[in-house]
Design a protein around this motif. Sequence first.
Motif, PDB file in Angstrom:
ATOM      1  N   TYR A   1       0.855  -1.182   0.000  1.00  0.00           N
ATOM      2  CA  TYR A   1       0.000   0.000   0.000  1.00  0.00           C
ATOM      3  C   TYR A   1       0.891   1.230   0.000  1.00  0.00           C
ATOM      4  CZ  TYR A   1       1.048   0.099   5.005  1.00  0.00           C
ATOM      5  OH  TYR A   1       1.695   0.125   6.218  1.00  0.00           O
ATOM      6  N   VAL A   2       0.279   2.356  -0.294  1.00  0.00           N
ATOM      7  CA  VAL A   2       0.997   3.625  -0.321  1.00  0.00           C
ATOM      8  C   VAL A   2       0.503   4.464   0.844  1.00  0.00           C
ATOM      9  CG1 VAL A   2       1.423   5.741  -1.636  1.00  0.00           C
ATOM     10  CG2 VAL A   2       1.231   3.542  -2.826  1.00  0.00           C
ATOM     11  N   ARG A   3       1.460   5.017   1.578  1.00  0.00           N
ATOM     12  CA  ARG A   3       1.098   5.863   2.715  1.00  0.00           C
ATOM     13  C   ARG A   3       1.644   7.261   2.472  1.00  0.00           C
ATOM     14  NH1 ARG A   3       3.029   3.626   8.228  1.00  0.00           N
ATOM     15  NH2 ARG A   3       4.996   3.914   7.170  1.00  0.00           N
ATOM     16  N   ALA A   4       0.765   8.231   2.550  1.00  0.00           N
ATOM     17  CA  ALA A   4       1.133   9.644   2.442  1.00  0.00           C
ATOM     18  C   ALA A   4       0.873  10.292   3.802  1.00  0.00           C
ATOM     19  CB  ALA A   4       0.310  10.304   1.341  1.00  0.00           C
ATOM     20  N   PRO A   5       1.346  11.508   3.997  1.00  0.00           N
ATOM     21  CA  PRO A   5       1.169  12.132   5.322  1.00  0.00           C
ATOM     22  C   PRO A   5      -0.281  12.176   5.814  1.00  0.00           C
ATOM     23  CG  PRO A   5       2.711  13.415   4.019  1.00  0.00           C
ATOM     24  CD  PRO A   5       2.165  12.355   3.112  1.00  0.00           C
ATOM     25  N   THR A   6      -1.241  12.316   4.889  1.00  0.00           N
ATOM     26  CA  THR A   6      -2.626  12.466   5.349  1.00  0.00           C
ATOM     27  C   THR A   6      -3.546  11.315   4.965  1.00  0.00           C
ATOM     28  OG1 THR A   6      -3.168  13.714   3.352  1.00  0.00           O
ATOM     29  CG2 THR A   6      -2.471  14.985   5.305  1.00  0.00           C
ATOM     30  N   THR A   7      -3.053  10.357   4.208  1.00  0.00           N
ATOM     31  CA  THR A   7      -3.925   9.271   3.764  1.00  0.00           C
ATOM     32  C   THR A   7      -3.118   7.996   3.477  1.00  0.00           C
ATOM     33  OG1 THR A   7      -5.669   8.657   2.209  1.00  0.00           O
ATOM     34  CG2 THR A   7      -3.798   9.899   1.319  1.00  0.00           C
ATOM     35  N   THR A   8      -3.825   6.904   3.401  1.00  0.00           N
ATOM     36  CA  THR A   8      -3.229   5.610   3.069  1.00  0.00           C
ATOM     37  C   THR A   8      -4.110   4.922   2.042  1.00  0.00           C
ATOM     38  OG1 THR A   8      -2.329   5.403   5.302  1.00  0.00           O
ATOM     39  CG2 THR A   8      -2.491   3.391   4.025  1.00  0.00           C
ATOM     40  N   SER A   9      -3.485   4.341   1.022  1.00  0.00           N
ATOM     41  CA  SER A   9      -4.258   3.634  -0.004  1.00  0.00           C
ATOM     42  C   SER A   9      -4.769   2.310   0.557  1.00  0.00           C
ATOM     43  CB  SER A   9      -3.389   3.388  -1.237  1.00  0.00           C
ATOM     44  OG  SER A   9      -2.408   2.410  -0.945  1.00  0.00           O
ATOM     45  N   SER A  10      -5.651   1.694  -0.197  1.00  0.00           N
ATOM     46  CA  SER A  10      -6.127   0.371   0.212  1.00  0.00           C
ATOM     47  C   SER A  10      -5.005  -0.645  -0.019  1.00  0.00           C
ATOM     48  CB  SER A  10      -7.381  -0.014  -0.576  1.00  0.00           C
ATOM     49  OG  SER A  10      -7.095  -0.022  -1.960  1.00  0.00           O
TER      50      SER A  10
END
Length: 173
Positions: free
Chosen positions: A105-114
């Motif tokens: 999965y991809v994690r960004a500062p404000t969100t995370t992908s499924s």
Amino acid sequence: MLSKLLERLFAPQLTEYLTENGILPELQSAYRAHYSTETDMLKVTGDILLALDSGNLAMLSLLDLSASFDTVDHDKLLLRLQTSYGFNGIVIKWFTSYLSGRVQYVRAPTTTSSRSPVVRGVPQGSVLGPILFRLYVTDQLKLIKRHQLVPHTYAADIYNYGFCRPSSVELLS
């Protein structure tokens, strides 16, 4: 954490088994003790220079399998482990467990992908990843040899080369 420990305990045993039974490709310079890019280049360059000094022609093909560790098909790898290397039973179950159940999965500062299941590739940064990749490509190296070419590999780079007399140049085409 336990899986990392098991992997580190298993890798030397696997390497010893493959080495003692002559299963590993002899012309593979990566992920082996006492081999490096230097031994790789010396072997390939030396073979070509010897052929040229003997009056032969040389042909060299370079393949860079970019992101190749990510392309290993789990089902094909498991089948090769069984058919080409004779692994079965609990060993195949262990490899199946080791390769399956991974997600990305991809994690960004404000969100995370499924999360998506990982169905290809050997684990990056793992101890077993390079060994499994070598076992995955060994059948291709055998195919190259059947065509009277010399395969030499370093990690995901494959060098194929061959030699012939100038009067037999069609052999290299």
